[in-house]
Design a protein around this motif. Structure first.
Motif, PDB file in Angstrom:
ATOM      1  N   LEU A  11       2.238 -32.930   6.913  1.00  0.00           N
ATOM      2  CA  LEU A  11       2.076 -32.563   5.503  1.00  0.00           C
ATOM      3  C   LEU A  11       0.705 -31.949   5.247  1.00  0.00           C
ATOM      4  O   LEU A  11       0.569 -30.953   4.512  1.00  0.00           O
ATOM      5  N   ILE A  12      -0.313 -32.549   5.840  1.00  0.00           N
ATOM      6  CA  ILE A  12      -1.679 -32.019   5.691  1.00  0.00           C
ATOM      7  C   ILE A  12      -1.763 -30.612   6.274  1.00  0.00           C
ATOM      8  O   ILE A  12      -2.397 -29.703   5.694  1.00  0.00           O
ATOM      9  N   PHE A  13      -1.103 -30.423   7.437  1.00  0.00           N
ATOM     10  CA  PHE A  13      -1.124 -29.119   8.095  1.00  0.00           C
ATOM     11  C   PHE A  13      -0.447 -28.061   7.210  1.00  0.00           C
ATOM     12  O   PHE A  13      -0.964 -26.939   7.022  1.00  0.00           O
ATOM     13  N   VAL A  14       0.699 -28.408   6.634  1.00  0.00           N
ATOM     14  CA  VAL A  14       1.426 -27.478   5.759  1.00  0.00           C
ATOM     15  C   VAL A  14       0.600 -27.172   4.510  1.00  0.00           C
ATOM     16  O   VAL A  14       0.508 -26.012   4.060  1.00  0.00           O
ATOM     17  N   SER A  15      -0.033 -28.203   3.932  1.00  0.00           N
ATOM     18  CA  SER A  15      -0.865 -28.005   2.740  1.00  0.00           C
ATOM     19  C   SER A  15      -2.051 -27.095   3.044  1.00  0.00           C
ATOM     20  O   SER A  15      -2.425 -26.229   2.219  1.00  0.00           O
ATOM     21  N   ALA A  16      -2.651 -27.290   4.231  1.00  0.00           N
ATOM     22  CA  ALA A  16      -3.787 -26.452   4.627  1.00  0.00           C
ATOM     23  C   ALA A  16      -3.378 -24.986   4.734  1.00  0.00           C
ATOM     24  O   ALA A  16      -4.129 -24.080   4.320  1.00  0.00           O
ATOM     25  N   ILE A  17      -2.151 -24.727   5.264  1.00  0.00           N
ATOM     26  CA  ILE A  17      -1.665 -23.346   5.368  1.00  0.00           C
ATOM     27  C   ILE A  17      -1.485 -22.748   3.968  1.00  0.00           C
ATOM     28  O   ILE A  17      -1.843 -21.587   3.698  1.00  0.00           O
ATOM     29  N   PRO A  47       4.776 -26.922  12.247  1.00  0.00           N
ATOM     30  CA  PRO A  47       5.168 -28.195  11.612  1.00  0.00           C
ATOM     31  C   PRO A  47       6.682 -28.321  11.424  1.00  0.00           C
ATOM     32  O   PRO A  47       7.230 -29.427  11.520  1.00  0.00           O
ATOM     33  N   ILE A  48       7.357 -27.166  11.142  1.00  0.00           N
ATOM     34  CA  ILE A  48       8.816 -27.205  10.990  1.00  0.00           C
ATOM     35  C   ILE A  48       9.463 -27.636  12.309  1.00  0.00           C
ATOM     36  O   ILE A  48      10.355 -28.503  12.327  1.00  0.00           O
ATOM     37  N   THR A  49       9.020 -27.037  13.410  1.00  0.00           N
ATOM     38  CA  THR A  49       9.590 -27.355  14.735  1.00  0.00           C
ATOM     39  C   THR A  49       9.299 -28.797  15.135  1.00  0.00           C
ATOM     40  O   THR A  49      10.196 -29.533  15.586  1.00  0.00           O
ATOM     41  N   ILE A  50       8.043 -29.219  14.951  1.00  0.00           N
ATOM     42  CA  ILE A  50       7.675 -30.590  15.330  1.00  0.00           C
ATOM     43  C   ILE A  50       8.437 -31.604  14.484  1.00  0.00           C
ATOM     44  O   ILE A  50       8.934 -32.622  14.982  1.00  0.00           O
ATOM     45  N   GLY A  99      13.372 -31.552   9.865  1.00  0.00           N
ATOM     46  CA  GLY A  99      13.237 -30.100   9.959  1.00  0.00           C
ATOM     47  C   GLY A  99      13.414 -29.433   8.611  1.00  0.00           C
ATOM     48  O   GLY A  99      12.628 -28.552   8.229  1.00  0.00           O
ATOM     49  N   VAL A 100      14.443 -29.837   7.841  1.00  0.00           N
ATOM     50  CA  VAL A 100      14.710 -29.235   6.536  1.00  0.00           C
ATOM     51  C   VAL A 100      13.595 -29.574   5.544  1.00  0.00           C
ATOM     52  O   VAL A 100      13.146 -28.711   4.767  1.00  0.00           O
ATOM     53  N   SER A 101      13.109 -30.833   5.566  1.00  0.00           N
ATOM     54  CA  SER A 101      12.053 -31.252   4.631  1.00  0.00           C
ATOM     55  C   SER A 101      10.786 -30.430   4.845  1.00  0.00           C
ATOM     56  O   SER A 101      10.178 -29.921   3.879  1.00  0.00           O
ATOM     57  N   LEU A 102      10.384 -30.285   6.084  1.00  0.00           N
ATOM     58  CA  LEU A 102       9.157 -29.540   6.361  1.00  0.00           C
ATOM     59  C   LEU A 102       9.358 -28.040   6.150  1.00  0.00           C
ATOM     60  O   LEU A 102       8.411 -27.309   5.829  1.00  0.00           O
ATOM     61  N   ALA A 103      10.597 -27.567   6.319  1.00  0.00           N
ATOM     62  CA  ALA A 103      10.879 -26.158   6.016  1.00  0.00           C
ATOM     63  C   ALA A 103      10.726 -25.898   4.525  1.00  0.00           C
ATOM     64  O   ALA A 103      10.136 -24.880   4.104  1.00  0.00           O
ATOM     65  N   VAL A 104      11.251 -26.799   3.690  1.00  0.00           N
ATOM     66  CA  VAL A 104      11.121 -26.661   2.234  1.00  0.00           C
ATOM     67  C   VAL A 104       9.652 -26.722   1.826  1.00  0.00           C
ATOM     68  O   VAL A 104       9.178 -25.934   0.988  1.00  0.00           O
ATOM     69  N   LEU A 105       8.900 -27.679   2.408  1.00  0.00           N
ATOM     70  CA  LEU A 105       7.465 -27.794   2.089  1.00  0.00           C
ATOM     71  C   LEU A 105       6.700 -26.552   2.516  1.00  0.00           C
ATOM     72  O   LEU A 105       5.772 -26.101   1.817  1.00  0.00           O
ATOM     73  N   SER A 106       7.095 -25.979   3.655  1.00  0.00           N
ATOM     74  CA  SER A 106       6.441 -24.733   4.105  1.00  0.00           C
ATOM     75  C   SER A 106       6.762 -23.585   3.158  1.00  0.00           C
ATOM     76  O   SER A 106       5.907 -22.709   2.916  1.00  0.00           O
ATOM     77  N   TYR A 112      12.264 -19.779   7.553  1.00  0.00           N
ATOM     78  CA  TYR A 112      11.763 -21.158   7.600  1.00  0.00           C
ATOM     79  C   TYR A 112      12.924 -22.151   7.495  1.00  0.00           C
ATOM     80  O   TYR A 112      13.041 -23.104   8.271  1.00  0.00           O
ATOM     81  N   LEU A 113      13.796 -21.914   6.505  1.00  0.00           N
ATOM     82  CA  LEU A 113      14.910 -22.827   6.295  1.00  0.00           C
ATOM     83  C   LEU A 113      15.882 -22.802   7.472  1.00  0.00           C
ATOM     84  O   LEU A 113      16.401 -23.850   7.901  1.00  0.00           O
TER      85      LEU A 113
END
Length: 377
Positions: A14-20, A45-48, A58-65, A94-95
């Motif tokens: 989450l921190i990584f996505v927010s930083a981007i 982050p989506i892949t990890i 995967g879907v949650s981090l894709a939406v956050l990205s 991303y999705l």
């Protein structure tokens, strides 16, 4: 992965996505190289997340990205629909990445759990098979011993008849010699020993037959102090002891004379054990015989300075037909154990203080019966 570590990893993503998202917001729109780099970094982050958390991760981090990508889209709003829609397509990628990788990861996780369950079932089946195999081997071993004991019982019946007839003749000859040699004669003692040993041998034959038939000894023999019994056995084995120049040391507790036992039974037991000790020690060896009382029980311990018995073989020593001697029958210690147990006692083997083997016989304290027949030494 442990639950705590999963939570920490998700927070880091989450921190990584927010930083981007922040980098997209503070980087000027004309710096296309940097924005393209941030855009590609979002796939990590989506892949990890998809690998470690499956489809939902995967879907949650894709939406956050995608949400973190919104500041980047506003920078291209003024450049016209073509540029805006080109950047907007990244959200679909991303999705799609989160969905596809998440599905693959979830499938692999299910397969992993399935194989883990199958592996545990196989391990359980192997353990049960191993236990059953061990039981079958033990049963086969017991069956072999039972068959041999059955055969021995049949042979013993015929041997007993052949042995008892000569014994009767020898006993008759001893009776004649006893009549001719008066009690005051120096050799009268040896005639008495002969008569006593003939009688004991006859009882021993009966005991072997009783053991082979699986019966319990019903009659109780005469009692004597354990000191007298030990001295009698040492006297009977004197020739073998002298042949190897073996030193025999007898140690006793102060209340030794109160320790009594079945005379014939204990003579047979001690004969078997001390004969083994004589064979185990070298010339000029040493045998230590200790006896006394411990609480409400009495003990006799025969120790030697021989080669001892391997601790892995101790359990086999008291099994029928197991012998470590070239000409042994493997029945002496088995019969001894049976006799001791019939007296309510136990027998065990440990390493002796002399370096060899130590046989310890523990018997319950017996009341003195026929006290007039017990001679204290």
């Amino acid at each position: 992965m442990k639950p705590n570590k999963k939570i920490i990893l998700f927070l880091l993503l989450l921190i990584f996505v927010s930083a981007i998202g922040i980098l997209h917001a503070i980087t000027p729109g004309h710096m296309i190289f940097y924005h393209d780099t941030y855009r590609r970094l979002s796939y990590f982050p989506i892949t990890i997340g998809a690998i470690f958390y499956g489809l939902w991760g995967g879907v949650s981090l894709a939406v956050l990205s995608c949400l973190a990508f919104i500041p980047h889209l506003f920078k291209f709003w003024a450049n016209g629909p073509q540029a805006y829609y080109s950047e907007l397509s990244e959200i679909l990628f991303y999705l799609a990445a989160g969905l596809v990788i998440g599905l693959i990861s979830s499938r692999e996780n299910k397969l992993r759990e399935k194989y883990k369950t199958l592996s545990e079932k196989l391990a359980g089946s192997y353990k049960r098979l191993h236990d059953q195999t061990s039981k079958l081997l033990a049963a086969e071993k017991q069956l072999g011993q039972s068959q041999r004991l059955s055969l021995l019982g049949q042979v013993s019946a015929s041997l007993a008849h052949e042995i008892k007839n000569p014994l009767a003749s020898i006993k008759g000859a001893a009776e004649i010699l006893a009549d001719e040699v008066p009690k005051g004669h120096p050799k009268h003692e040896f005639i008495e020993i002969m008569r006593s040993e003939i009688s004991r041998l006859n009882h021993s034959v009966e005991d072997v037959l009783t053991y082979c038939r699986g019966q319990q000894k019903q009659d109780k023999g005469s009692q004597d102090s354990i000191e007298n019994i030990i001295n009698r056995v040492v006297l009977l084995l004197e020739a073998g002891l002298k042949e190897k120049a073996i030193q025999v040391v007898i140690l006793s507790e102060p209340d030794k004379n109160r320790f009594v036992a079945d005379k014939d039974a204990m003579i047979q037991v001690l004969m078997n054990i001390i004969l083994n000790a004589i064979e185990a020690v070298e010339k000029n060896g040493k045998i230590l015989i200790e006896f006394g009382k411990q609480g409400k029980e009495c003990f006799v311990r025969i120790s030697d300075d021989g080669h001892g018995i391997d601790e892995n073989l101790v359990k086999e020593v008291f099994q029928a037909f197991v012998t470590f001697k070239k000409e042994g029958t493997g029945l002496g210690l088995v019969i001894s154990k049976k006799i001791v147990e019939s007296l309510g006692g136990t027998i065990e083997i440990k390493e002796s203080s002399l370096g060899g083997a130590a046989f310890t016989i523990v018997l319950p304290e017996q009341k003195i019966e026929n006290n007039e027949n017990i001679q204290h030494v």
